[in-house]
Design an enzyme around this catalytic site. Structure first.
Site, PDB file in Angstrom:
ATOM      1  N   VAL A  13       7.284  25.801 -27.358  1.00  0.00           N
ATOM      2  CA  VAL A  13       7.872  24.470 -27.504  1.00  0.00           C
ATOM      3  C   VAL A  13       7.517  23.827 -28.842  1.00  0.00           C
ATOM      4  CG1 VAL A  13       7.990  24.069 -25.017  1.00  0.00           C
ATOM      5  CG2 VAL A  13       5.942  23.354 -26.284  1.00  0.00           C
ATOM      6  N   TYR A  21     -12.311  16.405 -18.761  1.00  0.00           N
ATOM      7  CA  TYR A  21     -10.854  16.551 -18.798  1.00  0.00           C
ATOM      8  C   TYR A  21     -10.254  15.727 -19.938  1.00  0.00           C
ATOM      9  CZ  TYR A  21      -6.383  17.896 -16.728  1.00  0.00           C
ATOM     10  OH  TYR A  21      -5.141  18.449 -16.512  1.00  0.00           O
ATOM     11  N   LYS A  38      -1.542  13.947 -18.716  1.00  0.00           N
ATOM     12  CA  LYS A  38      -1.020  14.204 -17.373  1.00  0.00           C
ATOM     13  C   LYS A  38      -0.576  12.913 -16.695  1.00  0.00           C
ATOM     14  CE  LYS A  38      -1.609  18.711 -17.109  1.00  0.00           C
ATOM     15  NZ  LYS A  38      -0.455  19.632 -17.082  1.00  0.00           N
TER      16      LYS A  38
END
Length: 262
Positions: free
Chosen positions: A73, A163, A170
């Site tokens: 991508v 994270y 997200k």
């Protein structure tokens, strides 16, 4: 009158799906692809680059995938080329699985407040915007409705140690799922974010202290077990069935119930 349901073994027979994100036989996308194929779907499978091709090609062959093509991508025009090939060879698309995410090491391993602009933009481009772009390209191919899937994680809603900026990405991804579901719903297109528990995938290997995260999930989840890629695949494939046609815009947790525990 008792309804008569079709044979579940061919519930996706004749359906065409694009699977993006298989890196090897430990990938979540591989678990999903196996489930789609087991239900009779024909699959188009992508690989990231030539180095990844040798790992993905045998899996695509096992899936009897008639379309096997590169898709990075971050390479200009390659996403558009992939959808153009699907349009040329199939003329339709019934479901799309987006199972990719990326953050540069210096961005992922640092504090969110310290993330540089370039690292943030690259994280968002691959992990969120690429799904939005694929949804736009898939929309005209889903002439009779369809389903779009992307992969998220609990760290979008709660602060999960290490994270970091991926949790921010997200969260944006989950918001995009809701907005796209609202926009495309009138066309019979459903959109879902799948949120698995921690899995030992190649992508997860970039997260510091990931083994400790898996141990915590196993000990605290109501099921007292870790999920597998097949667990995730089976749940995802269910949402592609006609029986799930009125389920959309959701985040489906496949984590043994871990997300309900404090």
């Amino acid at each position: 009158m008792i309804p008569v349901f079709p044979d579940t073994k061919v519930a996706l027979k004749g359906k065409k799906g694009l699977v993006v994100g298989i890196a090897n036989d430990q990938s979540i996308a591989w678990g999903c692809a196996k489930a789609f194929r087991a239900l009779g779907a024909d699959l188009a499978v992508t690989y990231l680059n030539e180095r990844a091709k040798k790992h993905v090609e045998p899996l695509a062959q096992a899936l009897e995938a008639p379309i096997f093509m590169p898709l990075d991508v971050m390479m200009e025009g390659q996403t558009e080329e992939a959808f153009a090939r699907i349009e040329k060879e199939w003329g339709q698309l019934d479901f799309l699985l987006h199972s990719i995410a990326f953050s540069p090491k210096e961005a992922l391993h640092g504090r969110v407040v310290d993330v540089g602009r370039d690292g943030f933009l690259k994280t968002m481009e691959v992990s969120c915007w690429s799904f939005m772009r694929m949804a736009r390209l898939a929309e005209p191919l889903m002439k009779n409705g369809g389903t779009m899937f992307t992969m998220t994680y609990y760290g979008s809603q709660m602060v999960v140690e290490n994270y970091n900026v991926m949790g921010v990405a997200k969260a944006a991804l989950e918001a995009s799922v809701r907005y796209i579901a609202a926009e495309l719903g009138p066309k019979g297109i459903r959109v879902h974010a799948i949120s698995p528990g921690p899995l030992a995938t190649r992508a997860a290997s970039g997260i510091p202290e990931f083994d400790e995260l898996m141990d915590k999930a196993q000990s605290k989840a109501p099921s007292r077990s870790l999920v597998s890629i097949d667990d995730v695949g089976n749940a995802t494939a269910f949402l592609a069935l006609d029986g799930a046609k009125l389920i959309t815009g959701s985040v489906l947790y496949v984590d043994g119930g871990y997300h309900i525990i404090d």
